[in-house]
Enzyme design. Sequence first.
Site, PDB file in Angstrom:
ATOM      1  N   ASP A 193     -29.267  27.022  43.287  1.00  0.00           N
ATOM      2  CA  ASP A 193     -28.805  25.831  42.538  1.00  0.00           C
ATOM      3  C   ASP A 193     -27.097  25.573  43.083  1.00  0.00           C
ATOM      4  O   ASP A 193     -26.635  26.343  43.364  1.00  0.00           O
ATOM      5  CB  ASP A 193     -29.008  26.201  41.096  1.00  0.00           C
ATOM      6  CG  ASP A 193     -28.358  24.890  40.286  1.00  0.00           C
ATOM      7  OD1 ASP A 193     -28.529  23.778  40.252  1.00  0.00           O
ATOM      8  OD2 ASP A 193     -27.224  25.272  39.465  1.00  0.00           O
ATOM      9  N   ARG A 223     -20.563  17.276  30.840  1.00  0.00           N
ATOM     10  CA  ARG A 223     -21.667  17.908  31.438  1.00  0.00           C
ATOM     11  C   ARG A 223     -22.563  18.016  30.481  1.00  0.00           C
ATOM     12  O   ARG A 223     -23.961  17.923  31.341  1.00  0.00           O
ATOM     13  CB  ARG A 223     -20.678  19.452  31.403  1.00  0.00           C
ATOM     14  CG  ARG A 223     -21.907  20.516  32.224  1.00  0.00           C
ATOM     15  CD  ARG A 223     -22.508  19.996  33.723  1.00  0.00           C
ATOM     16  NE  ARG A 223     -23.265  21.402  34.013  1.00  0.00           N
ATOM     17  CZ  ARG A 223     -23.887  21.243  34.989  1.00  0.00           C
ATOM     18  NH1 ARG A 223     -24.007  20.168  35.782  1.00  0.00           N
ATOM     19  NH2 ARG A 223     -24.642  22.359  35.493  1.00  0.00           N
ATOM     20  N   ASN A 304     -29.950  19.024  42.022  1.00  0.00           N
ATOM     21  CA  ASN A 304     -30.360  17.777  41.476  1.00  0.00           C
ATOM     22  C   ASN A 304     -29.206  16.557  42.014  1.00  0.00           C
ATOM     23  O   ASN A 304     -29.648  15.332  41.939  1.00  0.00           O
ATOM     24  CB  ASN A 304     -30.029  17.671  39.697  1.00  0.00           C
ATOM     25  CG  ASN A 304     -31.250  18.391  39.126  1.00  0.00           C
ATOM     26  OD1 ASN A 304     -32.344  18.228  39.526  1.00  0.00           O
ATOM     27  ND2 ASN A 304     -30.916  18.703  37.911  1.00  0.00           N
TER      28      ASN A 304
END
Length: 408
Positions: A193, A223, A304
């Site tokens: 990630d 966040r 992402n």
Amino acid sequence: MHAVSCRRALVNKGKFPRWRVRGAFRMFCAPSTEYYDVPSVSVNADGDSVFGTLRVPLDRSGGDIGLLSQLISGTGVMFRMTPGTYNFDWHLAPRRQFIVNLDAAVKVTVTSGEAKVFEKGNVFFVEDITGTGHFSQAVNAQARHSLFIPVDDVALQSLGAVAINTEGNPSQGTAAQAAAALEGAEPEAYVFDAYGTLLDVNSVTVGPSVFKDQWKAVAQTWREKQLQYTWLRSLARGQGNYINMEMVTRESLDYALELHEQSIDEKTKDQLMQDYHTLKAHPEVKSVIEQVKELGKQAIVCTNGTNAMIEAALSHNDLLDLFDDVISADTLSCYKTDPSVYQAVVDKVQIPSTLMAFVSSNGWDACGAARFGFGETFWVNRASLPLERLPGAEHISQRKCLRGILSK
């Protein structure tokens, strides 16, 4: 047979053209009052591919339409065309999936040399994601249109489906069984990630000077909302609700500013957004990736973030060239933990998930990856947070820092 009755009903109601229904429902299976037996290409304890059967339980929840299995969740459907010259040498199944032959047959050979022909209209299941693999070839030089229907391994097991090979033994094809069979084996690739794991999301430089003592609260909300918005937009995917990570990050910032009653001009907002392209890597990242490469393993990023965002940030830290591939969820118009994001890694890298290790500092991401079926999943728990109460958590290995993934 209930499949035949169902087919007639659909044809009579005009739901499908007759030829399509015949191809879709004439399954190479033997339904009974308790199980639907689907032929499979499996793997035994020695790693040999063998033919077998996937036994899917049925119940009477369908009422008058007959016996039904529970809904088997998956990651989507893939359409495929193979030419009449198709002759695919020994290979592993990239994932556990049903294959539906729509208009032509395929011949499959397993390790022993035994071969079977799956005719047009047949459905079969492939799960030899480890071992020697199988051999596939066209029949009578005919091109073939088929469907791949990947399944959620955990969901398949949870409904009680049992895979039995021709030796009468349980298959080694499930994620859990494959992991057990590979216990002690080294992963061929490490999948990382990006945000939080490789890149320090708290390294935004403009924020502290602009917001002073309010920066910590603004940054935390920014966040949190960034993550929440990706999850919620993934739940609503397919309804025109997807926007990319850059836009999600901007909307999250706007929310955080309003919540904490902070007013800044557009230029400062742009500077904050630009900081996401130049986030600092955690101190140990470069040395760990270099060690992974020295071991002869692939290093992959699964993020992402958009390609533009992640490539800029990795380049800023002189890391981009160390990675073999960067895979962005943006190409799928969804976000982790949607299984299709993890599946994209398998499809791109062409290594079974059971031979890859997934690494994330986000507990929810680690749970999603473990549930998907990576051979090993590491949660880099830098903040000493509690374990997430999510499926897959029981298969996670925790580490305090990134270096820990290379120590057993």
